[in-house]
Scaffold this motif. Structure first.
Motif, PDB file in Angstrom:
ATOM      1  N   HIS A  29      -3.936  -0.895  -1.878  1.00  0.00           N
ATOM      2  CA  HIS A  29      -4.423   0.471  -1.797  1.00  0.00           C
ATOM      3  C   HIS A  29      -3.355   1.425  -2.342  1.00  0.00           C
ATOM      4  CE1 HIS A  29      -7.604  -1.034   0.853  1.00  0.00           C
ATOM      5  NE2 HIS A  29      -6.655  -1.679   1.499  1.00  0.00           N
TER       6      HIS A  29
ATOM      7  N   ALA B 214       0.842  -1.196   0.000  1.00  0.00           N
ATOM      8  CA  ALA B 214       0.000   0.000   0.000  1.00  0.00           C
ATOM      9  C   ALA B 214       0.878   1.246   0.000  1.00  0.00           C
ATOM     10  CB  ALA B 214      -0.933   0.013   1.207  1.00  0.00           C
TER      11      ALA B 214
ATOM     12  N   TRP C 152      -6.802  -0.328   5.864  1.00  0.00           N
ATOM     13  CA  TRP C 152      -5.679  -0.672   4.989  1.00  0.00           C
ATOM     14  C   TRP C 152      -4.707  -1.576   5.744  1.00  0.00           C
ATOM     15  CZ3 TRP C 152      -3.463   3.695   1.452  1.00  0.00           C
ATOM     16  CH2 TRP C 152      -4.508   4.305   0.748  1.00  0.00           C
TER      17      TRP C 152
ATOM     18  N   GLU D  61      -3.341   5.825  -2.900  1.00  0.00           N
ATOM     19  CA  GLU D  61      -4.211   7.009  -2.856  1.00  0.00           C
ATOM     20  C   GLU D  61      -3.419   8.243  -2.430  1.00  0.00           C
ATOM     21  OE1 GLU D  61      -8.209   8.419  -0.343  1.00  0.00           O
ATOM     22  OE2 GLU D  61      -7.586   6.316  -0.337  1.00  0.00           O
TER      23      GLU D  61
ATOM     24  N   GLN E  52      -9.656   3.112   7.452  1.00  0.00           N
ATOM     25  CA  GLN E  52     -10.111   2.454   6.222  1.00  0.00           C
ATOM     26  C   GLN E  52      -9.709   0.976   6.179  1.00  0.00           C
ATOM     27  OE1 GLN E  52     -12.058   4.061   3.917  1.00  0.00           O
ATOM     28  NE2 GLN E  52     -12.039   5.751   5.404  1.00  0.00           N
TER      29      GLN E  52
END
Length: 355
Positions: free
Chosen positions: A347, A12, A75, A349, A73
């Motif tokens: 993930h 991530a 993650w 972002e 979230q």
């Protein structure tokens, strides 16, 4: 140092941006040069806008904001974190360390190892190396790697050489055991040339005083004090052109690869001009080497590579495996390269902090 790692992967990546945007056009009148002359740099160097942290914002603020987002979230879970490694040139305090502050504010268990590393431009490669070594002893635990700086706090706003390119921000990368891919890693340092990128005052060698805070004309129309960071632009440019092409050539030769073997060349982002000249000299494919971080966010020091990755390659990093050449160069002086497969991330972002 030349070595290899195996069975390590990035799962991530999160980028955290401060919300304030500084525009090169608006800042042109801050400098002691004709505005028309200053504006010529916009096209050549790739200046447009950059992210600036508030005077009260620190790296730990951005890191805590980001890690709480990841935890909320799902993650990553708190109990999965085996270490928090922070790589920065901008500590909140001499002690305690940022990693300990993050541990406390995110309520991470006391069995998690926390420590900070002082490194700038090569900070992501140094952080990955340290994370890989820790994972050799952590089995199913994961490493949270934080790369962040708020160097705009240490650069004169009347220094046209340095201020336009600086960008504040933070990245958080989750690294864990997994996979069978081999990772090539090479890093070099030369302290003899370290003064090419330096903050002369503020630590124990030369503590900050009212005298070190006095801004003076450096003889070229740029004003800064001894408390401010300065990069010898021509010195760093020559260093990059001299050292990085043979670094890449040697790494390719040792691994039996060519530039055609890579999907992405994810490099530290000093400015567009320097990257273009480096790509020309090293024979790198421009279409695979993003150069747009500085014009959108600024040079984010050790967070440049993950920020560039998220900004330009997010869909690829989520959807498929990518053969990546990571390369960084700068403060220390240091320069290094890593060949690593990155992809199928859980993930990826970019978020904006309101701190």
């Amino acid at each position: 140092m030349i070595t290899t790692f195996k069975g390590k992967k990035i799962s991530a990546m999160l980028g955290i941006l401060p919300e304030t945007i500084g525009y090169f056009d608006d800042e042109a009148e801050n400098y002691s040069f004709p505005v028309k002359q200053t504006m010529r740099l916009k096209k050549v160097m790739g200046y447009n806008q950059h992210r600036l942290a508030k005077d009260t914002t620190t790296v730990s603020d951005l890191a805590v904001y980001g890690l709480k987002h990841m935890l909320e979230q799902h993650w990553i879970e708190k109990e999965e974190i085996g270490a928090v490694v922070t790589v920065t040139l901008c500590p909140d305090h001499f002690v305690p360390h940022i990693s300990n502050i993050v541990q406390a504010k995110c309520d991470i268990g006391m069995d998690a190892l926390c420590f900070d590393i002082a490194q700038g431009c090569c900070g992501f490669l140094v952080g990955l190396m340290q994370s890989f070594m820790l994972l050799e002893h952590m089995k199913d635990k994961k490493v949270v790697l934080i790369n962040g700086d708020v160097l705009s706090h240490k650069v004169s706003r009347k220094d046209r050489n340095d201020f336009p390119l600086i960008g504040d921000g933070c990245s958080i990368t989750v690294i864990e055991n997994g996979g069978d891919d081999e990772i090539y890693y090479e890093m070099h340092t030369d302290g003899k040339r370290g003064e090419a990128l330096m903050i002369p005052a503020g630590a124990f060698r030369k503590p900050s005083t009212p005298e070190t805070a006095v801004m003076t004309d450096q003889g070229d129309g740029n004003f800064r004090s001894l408390d401010h960071m300065h990069m010898d632009g021509s010195g760093v440019f020559n260093f990059v052109q001299l050292e990085v092409p043979p670094l890449l050539e040697g790494a390719l030769k040792r691994t039996g690869k060519t530039t055609d073997d890579f999907d992405w060349f994810l490099f530290h982002q000093p400015n567009r001009f320097m990257l273009q000249k480096l790509a020309e000299k090293a024979g790198l494919p421009i279409e695979k080497l993003p150069m747009n971080l500085v014009e959108n966010y600024g040079n984010m020091s050790g967070a440049c590579i993950p920020m560039t990755s998220i900004m330009n390659c997010k869909e690829d990093l989520i959807s498929k495996n990518n053969k990546c050449c990571l390369c960084a160069f700068g403060s220390g002086l240091a320069w290094g390269v890593m060949f690593m497969n990155i992809g199928k991330l859980d993930h990826c972002e970019m978020i904006v902090s309101d701190l």
